[in-house]
Design a protein around this motif. Structure first.
Motif, PDB file in Angstrom:
ATOM      1  N   TYR A  36       0.832  -1.204   0.000  1.00 11.88           N
ATOM      2  CA  TYR A  36       0.000   0.000   0.000  1.00 11.88           C
ATOM      3  C   TYR A  36       0.866   1.253   0.000  1.00 11.88           C
ATOM      4  CZ  TYR A  36      -4.320  -2.556   0.668  1.00 11.88           C
ATOM      5  OH  TYR A  36      -5.402  -3.369   0.479  1.00 11.88           O
ATOM      6  N   GLY A  68      -5.428   2.515  -2.797  1.00 12.25           N
ATOM      7  CA  GLY A  68      -6.201   1.694  -1.863  1.00 12.25           C
ATOM      8  C   GLY A  68      -6.913   2.523  -0.816  1.00 12.25           C
ATOM      9  N   VAL A  72      -9.037   2.437   8.111  1.00 16.64           N
ATOM     10  CA  VAL A  72      -8.722   1.161   8.739  1.00 16.64           C
ATOM     11  C   VAL A  72      -9.753   0.893   9.824  1.00 16.64           C
ATOM     12  CG1 VAL A  72      -6.253   1.204   8.242  1.00 16.64           C
ATOM     13  CG2 VAL A  72      -7.092   2.246  10.335  1.00 16.64           C
ATOM     14  N   LYS A  81     -15.042  -2.011   1.668  1.00 13.83           N
ATOM     15  CA  LYS A  81     -14.189  -1.182   0.812  1.00 13.83           C
ATOM     16  C   LYS A  81     -12.878  -1.894   0.487  1.00 13.83           C
ATOM     17  CE  LYS A  81     -15.643   3.482   2.014  1.00 13.83           C
ATOM     18  NZ  LYS A  81     -15.245   4.752   2.637  1.00 13.83           N
ATOM     19  N   HIS A  82     -12.260  -2.447   1.517  1.00 13.61           N
ATOM     20  CA  HIS A  82     -10.980  -3.133   1.303  1.00 13.61           C
ATOM     21  C   HIS A  82     -11.153  -4.386   0.450  1.00 13.61           C
ATOM     22  CE1 HIS A  82      -8.067  -0.864   3.724  1.00 13.61           C
ATOM     23  NE2 HIS A  82      -9.126  -0.505   4.433  1.00 13.61           N
ATOM     24  N   TYR A  85     -11.837  -3.417  -3.169  1.00 11.06           N
ATOM     25  CA  TYR A  85     -10.612  -2.895  -3.755  1.00 11.06           C
ATOM     26  C   TYR A  85      -9.659  -4.033  -4.135  1.00 11.06           C
ATOM     27  CZ  TYR A  85      -6.159  -0.621  -4.421  1.00 11.06           C
ATOM     28  OH  TYR A  85      -4.956  -0.226  -4.958  1.00 11.06           O
ATOM     29  N   TYR A 104      -7.755  -9.422   9.888  1.00 12.36           N
ATOM     30  CA  TYR A 104      -8.357  -9.192   8.568  1.00 12.36           C
ATOM     31  C   TYR A 104      -8.124 -10.370   7.621  1.00 12.36           C
ATOM     32  CZ  TYR A 104      -3.708  -7.315   7.185  1.00 12.36           C
ATOM     33  OH  TYR A 104      -2.376  -7.135   6.938  1.00 12.36           O
TER      34      TYR A 104
END
Length: 157
Positions: A36, A68, A72, A81-82, A85, A104
Motif C-alpha cells: 500500500y 487503496g 482502517v 471497501k478493502h 478494492y 483481517y
C-alpha cells in the motif's frame, strides 16, 4: 503450483514482516505481495519500500496498491471497501492462500476465495511493530535488515 498472497505497508519492512514472508514462501511456490502507498508516512516512501522487497525477495511479485482505501478498522463498511478494492486489484489472479498476522485475514481470504493462514498473530516470535520502529529507529535496529536500517539512517542525515 500453490500461489499465495500477503499485503501490507511495510513502513518500514522489519523482521516480523520478513518472518511472515519467509513463512509464506514455505507454503507457496509463487508469492504476491501487495504494498500500500500510505502517503501519510513520508519517512518511508513507496519507491524505497518496493526496493527493499525486490532486493530482499527477488522471487516474489510486488503489486502496488496506489489508490487503496485509507480507512482502517473492522466496521462492515470499511471491510467491504478493502475487499472490493482487493478483488478489483487482483482480478487477474487466483490464490490458494492468504497469509497474514492480522484478524483481517478472515475477510480478505473469503473475498479472494482462498485459505486464511495466520502467522504469529500474537507477535511472540518477532515482537515488534513498524510504528515502534518509526518512533525510534536506533532503539529497534535489531529488528531491521541492514539494508532497511542503512536506508532509514541515510534518509535522516
Amino acid at each position: 503450483m500453490a500461489k499465495g498472497l500477503t499485503l501490507g505497508k511495510f513502513a518500514p519492512l522489519h523482521k516480523g514482516h520478513q518472518a511472515l514472508i519467509d513463512f509464506s514462501l514455505r507454503y507457496a511456490d509463487q508469492l504476491v505481495i501487495v504494498i500500500y502507498a500510505c502517503d501519510e508516512l513520508p519517512s518511508c516512501p513507496l519507491p524505497i519500500r518496493i526496493k527493499w522487497l525486490e532486493q530482499l525477495y527477488p522471487q516474489v511479485q510486488v503489486i502496488l496498491a496506489i489508490d487503496g482505501p485509507k480507512e482502517v478498522g473492522y466496521s462492515q463498511e470499511i471491510i467491504n471497501k478493502h475487499d472490493v478494492y482487493l478483488q478489483e486489484l487482483l482480478k487477474d489472479h487466483c490464490f490458494d492462500y492468504f497469509f497474514s498476522s492480522e484478524s483481517y485475514g478472515e475477510h480478505v481470504s473469503l473475498a479472494l476465495n482462498c485459505k486464511d493462514i495466520r502467522f504469529d498473530q500474537a507477535r511472540t516470535k518477532v515482537p515488534i511493530s513498524a510504528t515502534k520502529i518509526r518512533n525510534n529507529v536506533d532503539q529497534f535496529k535489531d529488528y531491521l535488515s541492514p539494508l532497511v536500517y542503512n536506508t532509514l539512517i541515510e534518509q535522516n542525515d
